[in-house]
Design a protein around this motif. Structure first.
Motif, PDB file in Angstrom:
ATOM      1  N   THR A  28      53.474 110.910  50.013  1.00 29.99           N
ATOM      2  CA  THR A  28      52.905 109.709  49.418  1.00 29.99           C
ATOM      3  C   THR A  28      53.442 109.550  48.007  1.00 29.99           C
ATOM      4  O   THR A  28      53.317 110.465  47.189  1.00 29.99           O
ATOM      5  CB  THR A  28      51.374 109.769  49.393  1.00 29.99           C
ATOM      6  OG1 THR A  28      50.871 109.945  50.719  1.00 29.99           O
ATOM      7  CG2 THR A  28      50.799 108.481  48.808  1.00 29.99           C
ATOM      8  N   LEU A  61      51.615 114.404  47.264  1.00 31.37           N
ATOM      9  CA  LEU A  61      51.503 113.186  46.482  1.00 31.37           C
ATOM     10  C   LEU A  61      52.329 113.325  45.217  1.00 31.37           C
ATOM     11  O   LEU A  61      52.220 114.325  44.500  1.00 31.37           O
ATOM     12  CB  LEU A  61      50.041 112.921  46.132  1.00 31.37           C
ATOM     13  CG  LEU A  61      49.747 111.751  45.205  1.00 31.37           C
ATOM     14  CD1 LEU A  61      50.145 110.437  45.853  1.00 31.37           C
ATOM     15  CD2 LEU A  61      48.269 111.748  44.827  1.00 31.37           C
ATOM     16  N   SER A  84      53.168 107.244  44.684  1.00 31.45           N
ATOM     17  CA  SER A  84      52.365 106.243  44.003  1.00 31.45           C
ATOM     18  C   SER A  84      53.208 105.474  43.001  1.00 31.45           C
ATOM     19  O   SER A  84      54.175 106.006  42.438  1.00 31.45           O
ATOM     20  CB  SER A  84      51.176 106.897  43.296  1.00 31.45           C
ATOM     21  OG  SER A  84      51.613 107.810  42.300  1.00 31.45           O
ATOM     22  N   THR A 117      57.047 106.406  51.078  1.00 32.54           N
ATOM     23  CA  THR A 117      55.794 106.915  51.620  1.00 32.54           C
ATOM     24  C   THR A 117      55.815 106.848  53.147  1.00 32.54           C
ATOM     25  O   THR A 117      56.058 105.791  53.729  1.00 32.54           O
ATOM     26  CB  THR A 117      54.609 106.112  51.086  1.00 32.54           C
ATOM     27  OG1 THR A 117      54.512 106.297  49.670  1.00 32.54           O
ATOM     28  CG2 THR A 117      53.306 106.572  51.727  1.00 32.54           C
ATOM     29  N   THR A 137      56.035 105.152  59.347  1.00 38.14           N
ATOM     30  CA  THR A 137      54.862 104.549  58.739  1.00 38.14           C
ATOM     31  C   THR A 137      54.120 103.768  59.817  1.00 38.14           C
ATOM     32  O   THR A 137      54.715 103.372  60.829  1.00 38.14           O
ATOM     33  CB  THR A 137      55.239 103.613  57.585  1.00 38.14           C
ATOM     34  OG1 THR A 137      56.158 102.621  58.049  1.00 38.14           O
ATOM     35  CG2 THR A 137      55.893 104.391  56.455  1.00 38.14           C
ATOM     36  N   GLN A 187      52.959 114.688  55.346  1.00 35.63           N
ATOM     37  CA  GLN A 187      52.744 113.429  54.650  1.00 35.63           C
ATOM     38  C   GLN A 187      53.385 113.456  53.270  1.00 35.63           C
ATOM     39  O   GLN A 187      53.173 114.386  52.489  1.00 35.63           O
ATOM     40  CB  GLN A 187      51.245 113.145  54.511  1.00 35.63           C
ATOM     41  CG  GLN A 187      50.917 111.873  53.731  1.00 35.63           C
ATOM     42  CD  GLN A 187      51.282 110.620  54.484  1.00 35.63           C
ATOM     43  OE1 GLN A 187      50.950 110.481  55.661  1.00 35.63           O
ATOM     44  NE2 GLN A 187      51.976 109.700  53.809  1.00 35.63           N
TER      45      GLN A 187
END
Length: 122
Positions: free
Chosen positions: A119, A11, A121, A90, A40, A117
């Motif tokens: 991600t 993240l 923000s 993402t 995705t 993954q």
């Protein structure tokens, strides 16, 4: 016979950076091309970047100027440096090896990692 293991996902805030790594293991003679794909939910897997054994590269238009793919042939490892990350980046990122020649002959010449993954923000 051949396994690809990705690492480096996580993240991060928009504008930040991540570096993905993928190491291929097994009784490998050579790998023609290694690359990164992403996917995705509800969308097809798309090519992000690819690099040949000789160092030729290609990138998706959406990541040009922000991502850099590199490769260590001696280690059968490919990297993806991702800078200026955007929320649109993402996805689950998959490592792929194409044109793999192994010590034990095999009809299969392409392999995929399990994915990592990423991600971003806002």
């Amino acid at each position: 016979q051949v396994q690809l293991v990705e690492s480096g996902g996580g993240l991060v805030q928009a504008g930040g950076s991540l570096r993905l790594s993928c190491a291929a293991s097994g009784l490998i003679f050579s790998i023609n091309a290694m690359g990164w794909y992403r996917q995705t939910p509800g969308k097809a897997r798309e090519l992000v970047a690819v690099i040949t054994r000789g160092g030729s590269t290609d990138y998706a238009d959406s990541v040009k100027g922000r991502f850099t793919i590199s490769r260590d042939n001696a280690k059968n490892t490919v990297y993806l440096q991702m800078n200026s990350l955007k929320p649109e980046d993402t996805a689950v990122y998959y490592c792929a090896a194409k044109g793999v020649r192994t010590v034990v002959p095999s009809p299969r010449d392409d392999y995929w990692g399990q994915g990592t993954q990423v991600t971003v923000s806002s």
